[in-house]
Structures are given as C-alpha cells and as structure tokens.
Design an enzyme around this catalytic site. Structure first.
Site, mmCIF file in Angstrom:
data_model
loop_
_atom_site.group_PDB
_atom_site.id
_atom_site.type_symbol
_atom_site.label_atom_id
_atom_site.label_comp_id
_atom_site.label_asym_id
_atom_site.label_seq_id
_atom_site.Cartn_x
_atom_site.Cartn_y
_atom_site.Cartn_z
ATOM 1 C CB CYS B 164 -0.944 -0.020 1.182
ATOM 2 S SG CYS B 164 -1.898 -1.538 1.180
ATOM 3 C CG HIS B 296 -2.105 4.445 4.887
ATOM 4 N ND1 HIS B 296 -1.908 4.371 3.540
ATOM 5 C CD2 HIS B 296 -2.236 3.159 5.319
ATOM 6 C CE1 HIS B 296 -1.910 3.092 3.160
ATOM 7 N NE2 HIS B 296 -2.113 2.349 4.220
ATOM 8 C CD GLU B 307 -2.572 7.943 8.809
ATOM 9 O OE1 GLU B 307 -3.447 7.080 8.573
ATOM 10 O OE2 GLU B 307 -2.135 8.731 7.958
ATOM 11 C CE LYS B 328 -5.744 4.134 1.609
ATOM 12 N NZ LYS B 328 -4.841 5.224 2.036
ATOM 13 C CG HIS B 333 -6.435 0.837 0.716
ATOM 14 N ND1 HIS B 333 -5.393 1.238 -0.088
ATOM 15 C CD2 HIS B 333 -5.871 0.398 1.871
ATOM 16 C CE1 HIS B 333 -4.245 1.037 0.543
ATOM 17 N NE2 HIS B 333 -4.510 0.540 1.729
ATOM 18 C CG PHE B 392 -0.352 -5.373 5.104
ATOM 19 C CD1 PHE B 392 -0.787 -4.649 6.199
ATOM 20 C CD2 PHE B 392 -1.212 -6.322 4.566
ATOM 21 C CE1 PHE B 392 -2.050 -4.848 6.746
ATOM 22 C CE2 PHE B 392 -2.479 -6.534 5.095
ATOM 23 C CZ PHE B 392 -2.895 -5.802 6.186
#
Lengths: 88, 404
Positions: B164, B296, B307, B328, B333, B392
C-alpha cells in the site's frame, strides 16, 4: 462424555499455540496462550475448514462481532451455535 | 551540480470518482463517494460485496484488439492516467528530453486479474495451455513499459512494489531522480486492479475488510474497502518547467521512507512518525508549516489509531492545528495505486484551497482525536501538505508538497 466440537477446537488452537491439547483450559484467552492477531485469523480459517461453516468475524471490531472470542470456552460455544445453525 | 527543485507539471487519474482529474477533484470537494455494490458473476460466494470500482470505462473504445491482449486492467488504468498527465504537462518527449526522461510506477499486485483469469482456466477447466501473452500482460512492470513506449520515455524506468506504499515510494524515487539531476522529468504514480475473485477472497481471509463502508477515524469504523484505478504525474526539473512557462501544480519538497522492522501486518507508530519526520526534515520544514495531511486512513481499527498517534508523535503540539483527512472514504483503498490518487487531494489543498473531507464520519474516537475534516470539505489557505502511506510489511513512505 466425548465432545467433538470442543475437542476439535482445542486441537486447532493447541496446534497454533504450539501446545498440547491438555495444556488448554476453557477459561484461557487466546492472549494467555500466546496466539496473536495473525494466529487468530489462522485459527478462524482452520475452524471454518474443519466444521464447514462461515465464521462472522471482523478483526477491526472483535468486541462487536457475533462470534465471541473472549475465551476458548466462548469460541467452542460460538462454533457449536454455528454448527447447529448449519444443520438447521 | 546542486540539488534541483522539483515541480509537478502534469496530473492524470482514473478511479471510482471519475475518469480524469477535474471529475475526481469535483467529487473530492463535494465529499461524494465512489464506493458501491460489486457486480461479480460469483457474488453469492463473496462475503465482501462493496468496492470502489471504476465505472463506465470502456477499454474497447480506448484500445485496439492487440493492445487489449497486452494490457491487464492495471496497465489500462495506468495508461489512461499517464495520457492525461502528459497531455496536461504540455511536454513533448520526442527528441533529447525523451532520451533522459523516465517512468517510475508503483503497483501492489500488478496483473493479478490476468493471473486469476488464466490460472483459473488451468485448474477449473483442466486446460493445458494459457494465452501466450500472459507473462508480458501480468508482469508488474508492464504498465511502466507501455507508458514509456507510448510517450517515448527512454531514461530510467522501473516499478516499485511495496504493497500500500507502492505509489508513494514510486513518486518519492522519481522525486529523487529529478532532484539529483539524474532525469529532467519523470512520469510517476501508481496503478492497481485488485478485484480478481482470488484477490477479493485473499483480502476476506485477513478479516480486515468492511462489509458496509469505509469510515476512517470514526469510532464506528470496521475495516477497509478496496478501490481500483491509477494516478499519474509529471515531475519536472523546476528550472526546465519555469523556462518553458509551464503551469506548476505544486512543488515536491521532501520524501521520507522508513521500515518498522517489527511486524508483517501490524503498523508501528514510531516507524510512521520517523517517515513523517524524514519528509519534513528533507524539506527543511517544521510541523507548524504543514496545513494538511492526506492520511493513510484505511478505516481499520489498527491503522487509524496508530496513524493518529504517529502524527501526534511527529507533530507534537502542532498536531492540534493540522487538518488530516482520509479520501479512501470516497475512492476506496487502491493499495499500490492509492498514494497517487491521494496526491490529487494534496494538490487540491495547495492550489485550490479546498480540503477534501473524511466522509462517513459518524462518531468521534478518543484514539483519533485530530481534526479529521469530518464529512464536509473546508476552505483553507495551505502552504504545505504531506501524504502518508504505511504498508503491510511495515514500510512507510511520506511525501511533502509545497504550494507553487
């Protein structure tokens, strides 16, 4: 008295926790047994495969999932419910 | 030669909100969602049935038969966005410029739909051969290579895959190439087409997807929702852009990347904060200078909480004065393509003074107690914006942009 659901769930969790089934009690939480978040989704996958059920569990909101994972005993009861529901 | 300044002189996109930058900007500023029900032949076998699909895009109207055979959906999206970006930059890459200008694309799974489709035939129908062009169609660098062929870009060309964070890493590396003088201009961004049956099933398995909507930072959030599409930009040596009188959309001023080195899926507050620090430090900026953060903001329990803590750690008291939103909530996403589409929200903040909202915001979460611009866009005068991507694998990539 044999309890197939309980024995199978314990076997799955024991394997993931790298323990003997005899080390696991119904009061244990997954955390007690050293099962982390990835171990949890692995155990749910293994339970779904073993019992041919779909487990309604969302890792984002474990407390509001219909599937109670607060202890090994709770998981056994939740699986029992899903298996019974499948048999209808 | 010293370091160059880096201008963004072209932008292009296709995503669930629109097929170009103006329609996407309109949706972002109106807080309009592109997420809706999935349409899939095996829908009843899916437990996740929503997503941010690109709608109304007819590849057959855009590409020839031979091109369609070679272009996976991620390549189609990338080419569509790159065409808009190059056209809007006004650059002509024929001649000497094209010899040194290049491409960096980010993608998480590349041609996964092509793999899914073709391997499916082998396993399901027991066929013993697949289409001969499966390899050049599915390879992760296909999009970048086709962009170079169509636009005559003969300099550095490579593809970055960091889940991502892929497109933020791609754009960060393109920034470094232009900044160092290694290339006068780069086409850069990311693309993703993750809605293969196998892909959706794989995400279902992780138990992090929402069945009913993406609600970043809201107490009621319950997971992420996938999107698809691409975002592409032209990054250009500032002097080169200024000399030709180009319309400069924004300046890229810093890039920070770090690795958590801790867990394959759980994010780390410290790793994210260090990436933010690094981006600001390269730009010579203090947290007080930053007016907007494109988060994010995946809408998972873990990301949003971590975050917000990372922003507090990196910003200190300035965290209370910064606006942070997750778009998002509108486009979903896009995994490896997400940072590229989200950079459009940063440019909109800097250039148009409009802060895209976090839509679907229902209830405050004490663990996310920042100004998340809930539900409605806001007008604001923003000098500096940053864009976060935390992948990830614990890989963090943060870009810093300044108003041109």
């Amino acid at each position: 008295m044999s309890d197939d659901v309980r024995d199978k769930v314990v076997e799955i969790i024991a394997e993931l926790a790298v323990l003997e089934p005899s080390d696991i009690s119904m009061d244990n939480t997954l955390e007690d047994l050293g099962v982390d978040s990835l171990g949890l989704v692995e155990s749910i996958f293994a339970i779904e495969e073993a019992f041919e059920i779909d487990v309604p569990f969302n890792a984002n909101a474990p407390e509001s999932s219909e599937f109670d994972i607060s202890s090994v005993g709770a998981i056994v009861e939740a699986v029992r419910g899903l298996v019974a529901a499948k048999k209808g | 030669m010293g370091l160059r300044r880096v201008a963004i002189t072209g932008a292009g996109t296709i995503n669930a909100l629109g097929h170009d930058v103006p329609s996407t900007r309109a949706a972002l500023s109106e807080g309009r969602s592109g997420i809706g029900p999935l349409d899939h032949p095996d829908l009843e076998r899916l437990s996740i049935r929503i997503g941010g699909r690109v709608r109304g895009f007819d590849p057959e109207a855009s590409y020839s038969r031979q091109e369609l055979l070679l272009y996976d959906n991620f390549t189609r999206f990338a080419l569509h966005a790159a065409a808009e970006a190059v056209a809007s930059s006004g650059l002509d890459f024929s001649g000497e410029l094209g010899e040194r200008a290049g491409v960096v694309v980010g993608t998480g799974v590349g041609g996964a739909e092509t793999l899914d489709e073709n391997y499916g035939v082998l396993f399901r129908e027991h066929k013993n051969r697949v289409h001969p062009l499966v390899i050049p169609k599915m390879m992760n660098n296909a999009a970048g290579s086709h962009i170079s062929m169509l636009h005559g870009l003969k300099g550095p060309n490579f593809t970055v895959s960091t889940a991502c964070a892929s497109s933020n890493h791609a754009m960060g590396l393109a920034f470094q190439l232009v900044r160092s003088g290694a290339a006068p201009a780069m086409v850069t961004g990311g693309a993703e087409a993750p809605f293969s049956f196998g892909g959706i099933k794989a995400w279902e398995g992780l138990r992090v997807m929402s069945r009913d909507g993406c609600r970043p930072f809201s107490k009621t959030r319950n997971g992420m929702v996938q999107g698809e599409g691409a975002g592409m930009f032209v990054f250009e040596d500032w002097e080169h852009a200024a000399a030709r009188g180009a319309d400069i959309l924004a300046e890229v001023v810093g890039f920070g990347m770090t690795s958590d080195a801790s867990d394959i899926v759980m994010p780390s507050e410290h790793g994210a904060a260090r990436a933010i620090d690094a981006a600001l430090s390269e730009a010579g900026l203090a947290p007080e200078n930053v007016g907007y953060i494109n988060a994010h903001g995946t809408g998972t329990a873990a990301n949003d909480r971590t975050e917000c803590a990372a922003v507090r750690q990196a910003f200190g008291p300035a965290a209370d004065g910064v606006m942070i939103s997750s778009t998002k909530s509108m486009h979903g996403h896009l995994l490896g393509g997400t940072g590229a589409v989200e950079l459009l929200a940063c440019i909109m903040a800097l250039r148009d003074g409009i802060i895209a909202p976090t839509i679907n915001y229902e209830e405050p979460d004490p663990a996310c107690d920042l100004d998340v611009v809930p539900n409605v866009a806001r007008e604001a005068d923003v000098e500096v914006a940053i864009s976060n991507a935390f992948a990830f694998g614990g890989l963090n990539a943060v870009l810093a942009l300044r108003r041109a």
